[in-house]
Design a protein around this motif. Structure first.
Motif, short mmCIF file in Angstrom:
data_model
loop_
_atom_site.label_atom_id
_atom_site.label_comp_id
_atom_site.label_asym_id
_atom_site.label_seq_id
_atom_site.Cartn_x
_atom_site.Cartn_y
_atom_site.Cartn_z
N SER B 42 71.97 26.89 11.94
CA SER B 42 71.73 27.58 12.97
C SER B 42 70.52 28.35 12.88
O SER B 42 69.95 29.24 13.83
CB SER B 42 72.78 28.60 13.29
N THR B 43 69.86 28.50 11.83
CA THR B 43 68.90 29.39 11.48
C THR B 43 67.43 28.44 11.62
O THR B 43 67.12 27.49 11.25
CB THR B 43 68.75 30.31 10.16
N TYR B 44 66.40 29.33 12.13
CA TYR B 44 65.08 28.51 12.35
C TYR B 44 64.41 27.93 11.19
O TYR B 44 64.29 26.62 11.00
CB TYR B 44 63.98 29.63 12.88
N GLN B 45 64.20 28.53 10.03
CA GLN B 45 63.49 28.04 8.77
C GLN B 45 64.43 26.93 8.40
O GLN B 45 63.88 25.94 7.90
CB GLN B 45 63.49 29.30 7.64
N SER B 323 66.41 36.10 14.60
CA SER B 323 65.44 37.39 14.53
C SER B 323 64.51 37.29 13.39
O SER B 323 63.63 37.95 13.28
CB SER B 323 66.07 38.45 14.58
N GLU B 324 64.67 36.24 12.46
CA GLU B 324 63.86 36.17 11.32
C GLU B 324 62.63 35.65 11.58
O GLU B 324 61.66 35.49 10.96
CB GLU B 324 64.63 35.37 10.22
N GLN B 340 56.28 29.17 18.30
CA GLN B 340 56.48 28.00 17.98
C GLN B 340 58.04 27.78 17.82
O GLN B 340 58.71 27.27 16.94
CB GLN B 340 55.89 27.97 16.44
N HIS B 341 58.54 27.54 19.15
CA HIS B 341 59.85 27.18 19.28
C HIS B 341 60.14 25.78 18.88
O HIS B 341 59.48 24.93 18.59
CB HIS B 341 60.43 27.75 20.80
N VAL B 342 61.48 25.65 18.71
CA VAL B 342 61.64 24.17 18.51
C VAL B 342 62.72 23.37 19.61
O VAL B 342 63.27 22.55 19.48
CB VAL B 342 62.85 24.05 17.24
#
Ligand code: FAD
Ligand code: HEM
Lengths: 467, 405
Positions: B42-45, B323-324, B340-342
């Motif tokens: 669930s996190t971007y990275q 938020s990171e 830079q969304h996914v």
């Protein structure tokens, strides 16, 4: 006032009233100017460039421009924002006086600065024999005017083009010639094209690509001399193996020379591989002391990289110019502890013979290579470079979407060889020697160079090559 | 009964309109094993990292327990090299280098389609944004792009709705009502496959307009798509080519009506539609999650080991609110820097249709804002559709004062 408050006041005052001069009006110079304004710098900004043109982009010059798809003067760099600068185009900087903080211009003017950014890049190394270099039909490729002239020469359908040096730009030009169906010979002193940048294993593949496309590729030979006809047009080249090649266009693609001569006497650590600076872009003087007023970015910079044992890297890459400029600009209008370090992994792309080549990291830092994905036969693969059991670089041929994966592994100093992919495995997944030429073996100069640990680099002197 | 995980709660239909508080909870464990054996990221990275990991497959047949889904045998569920070859065979008819002008060439047609839809609203004081604007536009466009006759829209729309409603990854999957919906899926998918197979068969005999005919009759440098792959990918494009876009248009307008300051800004500076739709997609991602991936080896990530064979759910909707990665992620900001969304994913499965979707949504939302006078949301939140992947409202009632020229 407390110390932090004083520092903040200093920064505010400098951003409002400081004078910044940028020398070099190309990619790094322009992006730095834009970044300075983005950072809130509203003081005076002067950009000095010896070319008469507004900043333009060089990568298309050896690709779309030579093919005739895009005119050379349609390569202007997009402007990301207004920079509100005084542009001094068409005039070179000829000297730097750090005591009085002034840049001398060729027209005699002196421009004072509080902070200076040096972004003078590189120029093409000319054919070493001046008489031969002056023959009509002998070219180099660095500027937009070079590209316009060479494009015209190609459009006139020469009987054969000879390209001396098979680095990235030489190889791209050979590819364009074949696309235009012009016979082309490439002479490379090293064992294969791109060996300096990517090593012999990949060089072999690059050589096959050239030959498959009908390039007359000669490796391990040098060009000894060029001969002209009565009207002074080049007609022939003699090679070190005694053969001759008839060609009416010759392009010397011998790597580049850093534009540092104007800094003679400035006391900066300027040399063959550029100007030494710290990871924040601040220039070193020749004693290895960092300056607070002079910054460096782009092709002319040489800076230590944490991932490569803090060796100074000299990188002639587009995104190095952009990120270096942004970091330098930020640091020019900030004070400790708000400095940014430069943490870019070098990366590069090239298009040739229908293949998109990309690399990340510093391949010559590695001594082993392993194919990690895809098929060499289909020229669609990824390979990783390793040194002492960790991954230091990667290259992809028509597989660029995976580069990020390798970038992450490199950033983490992940083990080499990397874990095998779950699909699309290459036939041979055994690491092998990467076959970089030993230091001192002549080849086209790679465009990322590890230049040791000495900030002032006084050992490295410019010595013209003997041919 | 054990307490439900944040993921299970996010998947509940009751939370469709606002899954974000559950995602926030979920992100505290970036890679969260679920009771059903799925690993939710669930996190971007971490999402980005797995999108680029060569030990992750998109092919359901390679799982411990094979995963069967309506997208079987398409580019979205195959790995390299097959994926790359088929994607190139499709791209030859859609974009550069072979068809660099194809999408730009559709612009006048797209403008006309959305323009007419707005014309048709003249005289109304209450509209359904979905049925009267967000749906008919993209579905018409994708039909023209592919060469699917417009008369077929009602029937294939029905099949697709049935398939969408029947798919559930959450705690309600076993409810009898949901089981009934799930049971209807295979027939609907078969009907759609049959229809497209026949259409392609006709195009083989008699070439016509659009990509399907082009692909059916192409003998490119890498050979033709197999009939099976062509039909499957036609289904994927027909479906992915409008469902996502419909939801983005509806959500974009909803987001603007919920943020009058941003609407006002866009009115003053229409050029902000370009960065704006990237922000709309970040803010309300049309593809909330993607369920096809699994691990081919043990994969260590963020302190968790995803074991070999385990299914991996990438939650794009949550990564886009991390938020990171995004400052003030719950704030809508048309001028968000470095966005830079996914929303279209990343890596080799990066959305094939993104350039078309961008153009459509820019035109649709840009024109809506320019022409519709004083739009107001009647019911907020509006009723949502069931599907968890393709999250979007079923109806959005909007009161308006009129339609400008
Ligand atoms: C043909 C070609 C193809 C390329 N292709 C690629 C590619 O595919 N991918 C990639 O990553 N990189 C590529 N590069 C490299 C990339 O273009 C460079 O890394 C980039 O241009 C570096 O920018 P820079 O601003 O540091 O230096 P430069 O672009 O060299 O600019 C320096 C500027 O300073 C001026 N100058 C020099 N001395 C003075 C002085 N004393 N006073 C005033 N002005 C001065 C110069 O005339 C020049 O305008 C290519 C380069 C060339 C030439
Ligand atoms: C706003 C609109 C759209 C959104 C948000 C969207 C989103 C996505 C996402 C997230 C994926 C990757 C799934 C994964 O993780 O594997 C994807 C893939 C894909 N999309 Fe889209 N999409 C949109 C519009 C379209 C359109 C208009 C088309 C029409 C051609 C299309 C066709 C595809 C195809 C064929 C793939 C598979 C690509 C591959 O696997 O290589 N999409 N899309």
């Amino acid at each position: 006032m407390t110390l932090p408050a004083t520092v903040a006041e200093l920064v505010r005052d400098f951003r409002a009233n400081g004078r910044i001069v940028i020398v070099g009006a190309s990619l790094a110079g322009l992006r730095a100017a834009e970044a300075l304004r983005d950072e809130g710098f509203t003081g005076s900004l002067t950009i000095i460039g010896d070319e008469p043109h507004e900043p333009y982009d060089r990568p298309p010059l050896s690709k779309q421009v030579l093919k005739g798809w895009v005119p050379a003067d349609h390569t202007q760099l997009p402007r990301l924002r207004a920079v509100d600068a005084q542009w001094r185009l068409g005039v070179a900087a000829t000297g730097l006086d750090r005591a009085t903080r002034q840049v001398r211009l060729a027209d005699g003017e002196h421009i004072p600065y509080d902070r200076l950014l040096i972004a003078t890049g590189t120029r093409a190394r000319q054919w070493p024999n001046p008489t031969e270099a002056a023959l009509e039909g002998v070219y180099t490729l660095r500027s937009r005017d070079d590209a316009a002239r060479l494009q015209q020469a190609l459009a006139a359908r020469p009987s054969r083009v000879l390209i001396i040096g098979a680095g990235f730009i030489g190889s791209e030009m050979a590819s364009v010639c074949r696309e235009l169906d012009i016979p082309v010979t490439v002479a490379e002193r090293g064992s294969a094209p791109l060996v300096g940048a990517l090593g012999g294993v990949i060089g072999k593949i690059a050589a096959e690509m050239q030959r498959d496309h009908g390039v007359d590729l000669r490796c391990g030979v040098g060009v000894s001399s060029l001969e002209g006809d009565a009207s002074g047009h080049v007609r022939r080249a003699r090679l070190s193996d005694g053969t001759t090649i008839e060609a009416d266009v010759v392009v010397a693609s011998l790597g580049s020379i850093r534009n540092v001569e104007w800094l003679e006497g400035s006391g900066l650590a300027a040399g063959f591989w550029g100007i030494g600076c710290d990871a924040g872009g601040r220039a070193f003087d020749i004693n290895g002391v960092v300056t607070d007023t002079v910054y460096v970015a782009g092709d002319v910079a040489r800076q230590p990289h944490v991932l490569y044992e803090y060796q100074f890297l000299a990188m002639e890459h587009w995104d190095n110019a952009v990120l270096g400029a942004e970091v330098a600009a930020h640091n020019m209008v900030n004070l400790d502890p708000d400095y940014y370090p430069y943490l870019l992994l070098p990366s590069f792309w090239s298009g040739q013979f229908g293949v998109n080549i990309k690399s990340v990291g510093v391949p010559p830092f590695g001594d082993e290579i392993v194919f990690t994905q895809g098929s060499v036969k289909e020229r669609r693969f990824a390979a990783a470079y390793g040194r002492r059991g960790r991954i230091v670089a990667a290259v992809t041929f028509n597989n660029g979407k995976w580069l990020e994966h390798y970038a992450r592994l490199i950033e983490q100093s992940a083990p080499f060889p990397p874990p095998p992919p779950g699909w699309d495995q290459p036939e041979d997944m055994n690491p092998m020697p990467a076959e970089f030429p030993a230091p001192g073996v002549p080849t086209a100069i790679p465009d990322v160079v590890l230049t040791g640990h000495d900030p002032s680099e006084r050992r490295a002197e410019f010595r013209p090559r003997r041919r | 009964m054990a307490e439900e995980t944040p993921w299970q709660q996010a998947l509940r239909y009751a939370n469709r309109a606002n899954p974000y508080p559950f995602y926030e909870e979920l992100r505290k464990t970036p890679v969260a094993p679920q009771p059903d054996g799925n690993y939710v990221v669930s996190t971007y990275q971490e999402v980005v990292q797995l999108l680029h990991d060569t030990r992750v497959t998109s092919d359901g047949r390679k799982r411990g327990v094979p995963f069967s889904n309506p997208f079987e045998g398409t580019v979205i569920t195959t790995d390299p090299p097959e994926h790359d070859v088929d994607r190139r065979r499709m791209m030859r008819h859609f974009g550069p280098p072979e068809c660099p002008h194809m999408i730009a060439g559709f612009e006048p047609e797209i403008r006309r389609i959305f323009g007419e839809l707005l014309d048709n609203l003249t005289g109304k004081t209450r509209i359904d944004l979905v049925d009267e604007f967000a749906f008919p536009g993209p579905v018409t466009v994708i039909c023209k792009v592919l060469g699917v006759p417009l008369e077929a829209i009602p029937s294939f729309h029905g099949w697709i709705e049935t398939a969408l409603d029947g798919l559930d990854f959450g705690p309600e999957a076993n409810d009898p009502e949901q089981q009934r919906r799930a049971a209807a899926v295979p027939d609907a998918v078969t009907a759609l496959r049959q229809y497209l197979g026949d259409l392609i068969g006709q195009y083989r005999k008699q070439p016509g307009p659009g990509m399907l005919s082009g692909m059916a009759n192409d003998d490119g440098p890498e050979g033709p798509l197999s009939q099976e792959s062509l039909v499957n990918n036609a289904m994927l494009m027909l479906f992915a080519g409008h469902e996502t876009t419909v939801n983005l248009i509806a959500h974009s307008v909803m987001s603007l009506l919920r943020h009058p300051d941003q609407l006002e800004k866009l009115r003053r500076r229409p050029e902000l539609i370009v960065p704006g739709i990237e922000e709309f997609l970040r803010f309300e991602s049309s593809v909330q999650l993607w369920p096809t991936r699994s691990a081919l080896e043990d994969v260590e990530i963020a302190g968790t080991t995803i074991p070999k064979g385990a299914p991996i759910f990438l939650c794009y909707g949550s990564a886009n609110r991390d938020s990171e990665r995004f400052e003030n992620p719950d704030k809508l900001d048309l001028e968000r820097p470095d966005n830079q969304h996914v929303g279209y994913s990343q890596g080799i499965h990066y959305c094939f249709g993104a350039p078309l979707a961008r153009l459509e949504v820019q035109i649709a939302v840009g024109e809506f804002v320019r022409r519709v006078e004083n739009p107001r949301l009647v019911e907020d939140p509006p009723p949502y559709r069931r599907n968890q992947i393709f999250r979007g409202p079923r109806h959005v009632w909007v009161d308006i004062d009129g339609i400008r020229e």
